[in-house]
Design an enzyme around this catalytic site. Structure first.
Site, PDB file in Angstrom:
ATOM      1  N   LYS A 162     -12.595 -66.923   2.428  1.00 57.10           N
ATOM      2  CA  LYS A 162     -12.174 -66.070   3.214  1.00 57.10           C
ATOM      3  C   LYS A 162     -12.409 -66.176   4.783  1.00 57.10           C
ATOM      4  O   LYS A 162     -11.632 -65.894   5.614  1.00 57.10           O
ATOM      5  CB  LYS A 162     -13.279 -64.682   2.975  1.00 57.10           C
ATOM      6  CG  LYS A 162     -12.852 -64.162   1.690  1.00 57.10           C
ATOM      7  CD  LYS A 162     -13.986 -63.226   0.904  1.00 57.10           C
ATOM      8  CE  LYS A 162     -13.562 -62.578  -0.318  1.00 57.10           C
ATOM      9  NZ  LYS A 162     -14.608 -61.557  -0.976  1.00 57.10           N
ATOM     10  N   GLN A 171     -20.585 -59.799   0.277  1.00 58.19           N
ATOM     11  CA  GLN A 171     -20.107 -60.279  -0.854  1.00 58.19           C
ATOM     12  C   GLN A 171     -20.931 -59.760  -2.116  1.00 58.19           C
ATOM     13  O   GLN A 171     -22.170 -59.963  -1.829  1.00 58.19           O
ATOM     14  CB  GLN A 171     -20.248 -61.886  -0.767  1.00 58.19           C
ATOM     15  CG  GLN A 171     -19.462 -62.582  -2.079  1.00 58.19           C
ATOM     16  CD  GLN A 171     -17.937 -62.307  -2.309  1.00 58.19           C
ATOM     17  OE1 GLN A 171     -17.037 -62.350  -1.054  1.00 58.19           O
ATOM     18  NE2 GLN A 171     -17.572 -62.063  -3.406  1.00 58.19           N
ATOM     19  N   ASP A 206     -13.164 -54.001   2.715  1.00 59.41           N
ATOM     20  CA  ASP A 206     -13.045 -54.048   1.158  1.00 59.41           C
ATOM     21  C   ASP A 206     -12.656 -52.585   0.675  1.00 59.41           C
ATOM     22  O   ASP A 206     -12.388 -52.497  -0.257  1.00 59.41           O
ATOM     23  CB  ASP A 206     -14.320 -54.415   0.641  1.00 59.41           C
ATOM     24  CG  ASP A 206     -14.411 -55.850   0.122  1.00 59.41           C
ATOM     25  OD1 ASP A 206     -13.627 -56.464   0.121  1.00 59.41           O
ATOM     26  OD2 ASP A 206     -15.653 -56.335   0.087  1.00 59.41           O
TER      27      ASP A 206
END
Ligand code: NAD
Length: 288
Positions: A54, A98, A121
């Site tokens: 990422k 994460q 997200d």
């Protein structure tokens, strides 16, 4: 019949290249780069790989990447303080924590602490709600990537029978919402569904997010259907999806491979969402 193989890598590269071009324009207009902050707690090897990828994709797109690595025994309060700091930081347009988090931290509480307008997200309940009512927000990256692949094959999804296999908050449910928004007739099948195969045999569109290697059989697929396989399962034969690819690709009209299908689209959509967030925060129109 042999299905068209949907090249997720090529689609992802095209999207990332497009976003990078728009990011260049954004930088000229604002004098700053869109910024994505990624927080990793602990040293789970798979998560570390995702975070590294990422970060690299963020830099490749001309954006700023802020990586925060915290030890596995980090207190929840410390993590929440970092999230608060990132919420307040004007250089940060997107925040991603994460998952999974270590067991002693309440992941839901951390997701709730992220400013919904930086939640690239799309996991915050506010963004889930916005998706449900069709308001502007952030859509989780994996289902968004699936929709982009599907729209390329079927620019008009309206009226199609879509079956989503799996009802998780990060894939199944938002996928179903997106397909509903496109005016598909949507069915969600899950672990308690009586006859999964019977539903799938009527589906023009199948999105599989189950987490069971090769769960979906070739003879469950309607001839000509478009099959999107979200599954990433590590087996002795390597990475495989939730669909029996060899059998299904003999019946389907189009199908994503694993790897090389949905996976690369997820990161591309994260980059896209971060760019969109930066544009919204600067009151600029996103060029996508
Ligand atoms: P999850 O475990 O949260 O959900 C799985 C779903 O499958 C559940 O809703 C369950 O009801 C359903 N299910 C289980 N057994 C079933 C059965 N026998 N019949 C019908 N449905 C059944 O998983 P998830 O987080 O949604 O992920 C699903 C898969 O997608 C996993 O393999 C995961 O690794 C993969 N994934 C890939 C990406 C990507 O970027 N490509 C992103 C997220 C998840």
């Amino acid at each position: 019949m042999t299905a068209t193989i949907i090249d997720g890598k090529a689609h992802a590269l095209a999207l990332r290249t497009r976003v990078a071009a728009h990011v260049a324009t954004f930088r000229e207009a604002t004098g700053r780069a869109p910024g994505l902050a990624v927080v990793l707690v602990g040293e789970d090897p798979a998560s570390a790989v995702y975070v590294r990828n990422k970060g690299k994709a963020t830099l490749d797109a001309g954006m700023a990447s802020f990586e925060h690595r915290l030890p596995v025994d980090t207190e929840a309060e410390t993590l929440l303080a970092l999230v608060a700091q990132l919420n307040a930081d004007p250089a940060v347009d997107g925040i991603l924590v994460q998952l999974p988090l270590p067991a002693h931290i309440d992941a839901q509480a951390v997701l709730l602490a992220i400013d919904p307008d930086k939640d690239v997200d799309g996991f915050h309940p506010v963004n889930a709600g916005r998706l449900a009512i069709g308001a502007e927000g952030f859509v989780p990256c994996t289902p968004l990537g699936c929709l982009i692949l599907l729209k390329d094959i079927h620019p008009k999804l309206s009226g199609m029978e879509a079956v989503v296999v799996g009802r998780s908050n990060i894939v199944g449910k938002p996928m179903a919402q997106l397909l509903l928004q496109q005016s598909c007739t949507v069915t969600i099948v899950h672990s308690r569904t009586r006859d999964v195969a019977a539903h799938l045999r009527m589906a023009d569109i199948v999105v599989a997010a189950v987490g069971i290697p090769r769960f979906i059989q070739g003879d469950w697929i309607k001839p000509g259907a478009s099959v999107i396989d979200v599954g990433i399962n590590r087996t002795d034969d390597g990475l495989v999806g939730d669909v029996d690819f060899a059998a299904a690709s003999a019946v389907a009209g189009a199908i994503t491979p694993v790897p090389g299908g949905v996976g690369p689209m997820t990161i591309a959509c994260l980059i896209r969402n971060t760019y969109v967030s930066a544009c919204r925060r600067e009151r600029l129109e996103a060029m996508l």
